[in-house]
Write a protein that holds these residues in place. Sequence first.
Motif, PDB file in Angstrom:
ATOM      1  N   GLY A  89       0.825  -1.215   0.000  1.00  0.00           N
ATOM      2  CA  GLY A  89       0.000   0.000   0.000  1.00  0.00           C
ATOM      3  C   GLY A  89       0.852   1.255   0.000  1.00  0.00           C
ATOM      4  O   GLY A  89       0.538   2.234  -0.687  1.00  0.00           O
ATOM      5  N   HIS A  90       1.958   1.223   0.749  1.00  0.00           N
ATOM      6  CA  HIS A  90       2.864   2.376   0.780  1.00  0.00           C
ATOM      7  C   HIS A  90       3.442   2.653  -0.603  1.00  0.00           C
ATOM      8  O   HIS A  90       3.639   3.802  -0.987  1.00  0.00           O
ATOM      9  N   SER A  91       3.670   1.600  -1.382  1.00  0.00           N
ATOM     10  CA  SER A  91       4.236   1.748  -2.724  1.00  0.00           C
ATOM     11  C   SER A  91       3.287   2.520  -3.636  1.00  0.00           C
ATOM     12  O   SER A  91       3.712   3.404  -4.388  1.00  0.00           O
ATOM     13  N   HIS A  92       2.017   2.190  -3.559  1.00  0.00           N
ATOM     14  CA  HIS A  92       1.016   2.882  -4.369  1.00  0.00           C
ATOM     15  C   HIS A  92       0.893   4.355  -3.965  1.00  0.00           C
ATOM     16  O   HIS A  92       0.789   5.233  -4.838  1.00  0.00           O
ATOM     17  N   MET A  93       0.906   4.617  -2.664  1.00  0.00           N
ATOM     18  CA  MET A  93       0.784   6.001  -2.192  1.00  0.00           C
ATOM     19  C   MET A  93       1.998   6.835  -2.617  1.00  0.00           C
ATOM     20  O   MET A  93       1.859   7.953  -3.100  1.00  0.00           O
ATOM     21  N   ARG A  94       3.176   6.277  -2.454  1.00  0.00           N
ATOM     22  CA  ARG A  94       4.394   6.996  -2.837  1.00  0.00           C
ATOM     23  C   ARG A  94       4.423   7.287  -4.335  1.00  0.00           C
ATOM     24  O   ARG A  94       4.753   8.393  -4.754  1.00  0.00           O
ATOM     25  N   ALA A  95       4.072   6.283  -5.136  1.00  0.00           N
ATOM     26  CA  ALA A  95       4.071   6.470  -6.595  1.00  0.00           C
ATOM     27  C   ALA A  95       3.057   7.520  -7.014  1.00  0.00           C
ATOM     28  O   ALA A  95       3.315   8.313  -7.932  1.00  0.00           O
ATOM     29  N   SER A  96       1.911   7.544  -6.341  1.00  0.00           N
ATOM     30  CA  SER A  96       0.900   8.536  -6.718  1.00  0.00           C
ATOM     31  C   SER A  96       1.369   9.950  -6.398  1.00  0.00           C
ATOM     32  O   SER A  96       1.018  10.898  -7.102  1.00  0.00           O
ATOM     33  N   LEU A  97       2.176  10.096  -5.356  1.00  0.00           N
ATOM     34  CA  LEU A  97       2.715  11.420  -5.014  1.00  0.00           C
ATOM     35  C   LEU A  97       3.770  11.869  -6.027  1.00  0.00           C
ATOM     36  O   LEU A  97       3.818  13.042  -6.399  1.00  0.00           O
ATOM     37  N   LEU A  98       4.620  10.950  -6.439  1.00  0.00           N
ATOM     38  CA  LEU A  98       5.680  11.309  -7.387  1.00  0.00           C
ATOM     39  C   LEU A  98       5.128  11.480  -8.804  1.00  0.00           C
ATOM     40  O   LEU A  98       5.486  12.417  -9.503  1.00  0.00           O
ATOM     41  N   GLY A  99       4.266  10.587  -9.211  1.00  0.00           N
ATOM     42  CA  GLY A  99       3.649  10.659 -10.533  1.00  0.00           C
ATOM     43  C   GLY A  99       4.363   9.790 -11.555  1.00  0.00           C
ATOM     44  O   GLY A  99       5.566   9.572 -11.473  1.00  0.00           O
ATOM     45  N   PRO A 100       3.604   9.313 -12.558  1.00  0.00           N
ATOM     46  CA  PRO A 100       4.143   8.373 -13.538  1.00  0.00           C
ATOM     47  C   PRO A 100       4.743   8.995 -14.789  1.00  0.00           C
ATOM     48  O   PRO A 100       5.212   8.280 -15.665  1.00  0.00           O
ATOM     49  N   GLN A 101       4.716  10.334 -14.891  1.00  0.00           N
ATOM     50  CA  GLN A 101       5.152  10.924 -16.161  1.00  0.00           C
ATOM     51  C   GLN A 101       6.048  12.136 -15.965  1.00  0.00           C
ATOM     52  O   GLN A 101       6.049  12.770 -14.914  1.00  0.00           O
ATOM     53  N   LEU A 102       6.798  12.413 -17.026  1.00  0.00           N
ATOM     54  CA  LEU A 102       7.746  13.521 -17.008  1.00  0.00           C
ATOM     55  C   LEU A 102       7.973  13.972 -18.445  1.00  0.00           C
ATOM     56  O   LEU A 102       8.098  13.138 -19.346  1.00  0.00           O
ATOM     57  N   SER A 103       8.023  15.268 -18.661  1.00  0.00           N
ATOM     58  CA  SER A 103       8.322  15.822 -19.988  1.00  0.00           C
ATOM     59  C   SER A 103       9.583  16.662 -19.910  1.00  0.00           C
ATOM     60  O   SER A 103       9.761  17.431 -18.960  1.00  0.00           O
ATOM     61  N   ILE A 104      10.448  16.502 -20.910  1.00  0.00           N
ATOM     62  CA  ILE A 104      11.721  17.222 -20.948  1.00  0.00           C
ATOM     63  C   ILE A 104      11.929  17.758 -22.354  1.00  0.00           C
ATOM     64  O   ILE A 104      11.972  16.975 -23.320  1.00  0.00           O
ATOM     65  N   PRO A 105      12.096  19.064 -22.513  1.00  0.00           N
ATOM     66  CA  PRO A 105      12.404  19.597 -23.839  1.00  0.00           C
ATOM     67  C   PRO A 105      13.812  19.162 -24.280  1.00  0.00           C
ATOM     68  O   PRO A 105      14.688  18.916 -23.443  1.00  0.00           O
TER      69      PRO A 105
END
Length: 139
Positions: free
Chosen positions: A88-104
């Motif tokens: 459960g902690h893994s899901h909460m931590r991942a939701s805080l960090l987020g699954p995506q990132l954009s870099i120019p």
Amino acid sequence: MTVVSATLRLSTRGDADCLDITSNVAGTVSESGLRNGMAHLFVTGSTAGLTTIEFEPGCVHDLGRLFERIAPRDGDYRHHERWGDHNGHSHMRASLLGPQLSIPFVDGELTLGTWQQVILVDFDDRPRDRTIAVQLIGD
């Protein structure tokens, strides 16, 4: 405008394992032949996230400690009751960090700061094979 799709596949140790994937992303941009545009990354799965950091042992350690304070491993999570697993902690931590990132990227190079690296953080409670979808949009 051109769109190039790629996939990065990585194995992790789990338990807040941080991997520096900067060279993987930079290599994908280089191989694409695109010179200017945006690299968008998305990690599949609900227990990992993406961000940037100065990838050095102190910062990596501090990031792990931060998430342990925010969403402790031994916390009381309803997810444990529903599924019988203990991540459960893994899901909460991942939701805080987020699954995506954009870099120019400009002139074929990621526009990262001198001490800024792209990292995958796997919060799951066991080793995992991770997939990151990469889409490059540019010319």
